[in-house]
Design a protein around this motif. Structure first.
Motif, short mmCIF file in Angstrom:
data_model
loop_
_atom_site.label_atom_id
_atom_site.label_comp_id
_atom_site.label_asym_id
_atom_site.label_seq_id
_atom_site.Cartn_x
_atom_site.Cartn_y
_atom_site.Cartn_z
N GLN A 28 4.22 9.70 2.14
CA GLN A 28 5.37 9.20 1.38
C GLN A 28 5.91 7.89 1.98
O GLN A 28 7.10 7.74 2.24
N ARG A 45 0.84 -1.19 0.00
CA ARG A 45 0.00 0.00 0.00
C ARG A 45 0.88 1.25 0.00
O ARG A 45 1.74 1.42 0.86
N LEU A 46 0.62 2.11 -0.97
CA LEU A 46 1.37 3.36 -1.12
C LEU A 46 0.54 4.52 -0.60
O LEU A 46 -0.61 4.71 -1.01
N ASN A 47 1.12 5.29 0.33
CA ASN A 47 0.46 6.48 0.87
C ASN A 47 1.19 7.69 0.33
O ASN A 47 2.32 7.98 0.74
N ARG A 48 0.56 8.39 -0.60
CA ARG A 48 1.21 9.54 -1.24
C ARG A 48 1.43 10.69 -0.27
O ARG A 48 2.38 11.44 -0.40
N VAL A 62 7.96 7.93 -4.81
CA VAL A 62 6.50 8.00 -4.80
C VAL A 62 5.97 8.21 -6.22
O VAL A 62 5.03 7.55 -6.66
N ILE A 63 6.60 9.13 -6.96
CA ILE A 63 6.17 9.42 -8.33
C ILE A 63 6.28 8.17 -9.19
O ILE A 63 5.36 7.82 -9.95
N ALA A 118 1.99 1.66 -10.51
CA ALA A 118 0.76 1.07 -9.98
C ALA A 118 -0.42 1.30 -10.92
O ALA A 118 -1.34 0.48 -11.01
N ALA A 119 -0.39 2.43 -11.63
CA ALA A 119 -1.48 2.75 -12.55
C ALA A 119 -1.36 1.99 -13.86
O ALA A 119 -2.31 1.94 -14.64
N GLU A 172 3.74 5.37 -8.08
CA GLU A 172 2.37 5.74 -8.46
C GLU A 172 2.17 5.49 -9.96
O GLU A 172 1.11 4.99 -10.38
N HIS A 173 3.17 5.82 -10.76
CA HIS A 173 3.09 5.59 -12.20
C HIS A 173 3.01 4.10 -12.51
O HIS A 173 2.18 3.67 -13.33
#
Length: 230
Positions: A169, A163-166, A186-187, A193-194, A190-191
């Motif tokens: 961080q 689990r990533l919490n933006r 994080v960047i 994961a999408a 997030e990229h």
């Protein structure tokens, strides 16, 4: 004869204690790194040499270490960054070894998580004793990992979710351990994961970070990926 025995006793005990210490020495100056490593080995310490941040992270995937001795001015990533990363995991003692003698650098070193900040040229005996004392304190701390691999390398059960919490961080592993991330990490995560089924090129990643070309920061980029993989 009695005086000689009194002197030899503590030294021999120290050598026995040091046999189990595993040190990773990160220094890009080959001659200095080899000289320090050879001396520490004479003191019965197990030393792994790493010439860069990339080599450091690769070594951590294979072995667990008690102490990291880090140069600050590395070719690919700052020793300050390595110290901050390791301090967040609380897995090993951290000694910064650098030619930077200014107060601001020392303060920054301790702020990033260094246990000790030693300046070059360092006395090899002082370094060995600093490692020995710090290693003893570390051994009284967290319990060692069951396996020989670095405890920071988390094995996730098949199908378990990370689990990533933006906002904070952080990346939380399936076993609820939390890993602090940099803005770049994080960047990238997030990229990824999408787009779970896409292969992401190095050029695309550099574009995410605002760089049109990969060459200027290629080694720093490799160190960044090595840390994220670990």
């Amino acid at each position: 004869m009695m005086m000689a025995d009194a002197v030899a006793g503590p030294k021999g005990a120290a050598q026995e204690i040091s046999r189990d210490f595993k040190i990773i020495l990160v220094e890009d100056d080959h001659d200095l790194r080899q000289s320090l490593a050879d001396y520490l080995r004479l003191r019965n310490m197990h030393v792994t040499e790493a010439p860069s941040g990339i080599a450091f992270y690769k070594a951590l995937l294979q072995e667990r270490y008690d102490i990291a001795v880090l140069d600050v001015n590395l070719p690919d990533v700052s020793g300050f960054e390595l110290a901050r990363d390791m301090a967040a995991r609380r897995e090993m003692g951290i000694i910064l070894l650098t030619a930077r003698t200014g107060r601001d650098d020392r303060v920054r070193g301790y702020a990033e998580g260094a246990d000790l900040y030693l300046t070059k040229p360092v006395d090899t005996e002082e370094l060995a004793l600093a490692i020995l004392n710090l290693g003893r304190r570390m051994r009284r701390g967290p319990v060692e990992a069951e396996s020989g691999r670095w405890a920071g390398a988390i094995e996730a059960p098949e199908g378990a979710a990370w689990r990533l919490n933006r906002h904070t961080q952080t990346l939380r592993s399936p076993d609820t351990r939390s890993v602090k991330l940099s803005v770049r990490e994080v960047i990238l995560l997030e990229h990824l994961a999408a787009r779970p089924d896409e292969t992401v090129s190095r050029d695309l990643i550099m574009g995410l970070f605002g760089h049109a070309r990969i060459d200027p920061e290629s080694r720093r980029f490799d160190a960044f990926l090595a840390r994220l993989r670990s």
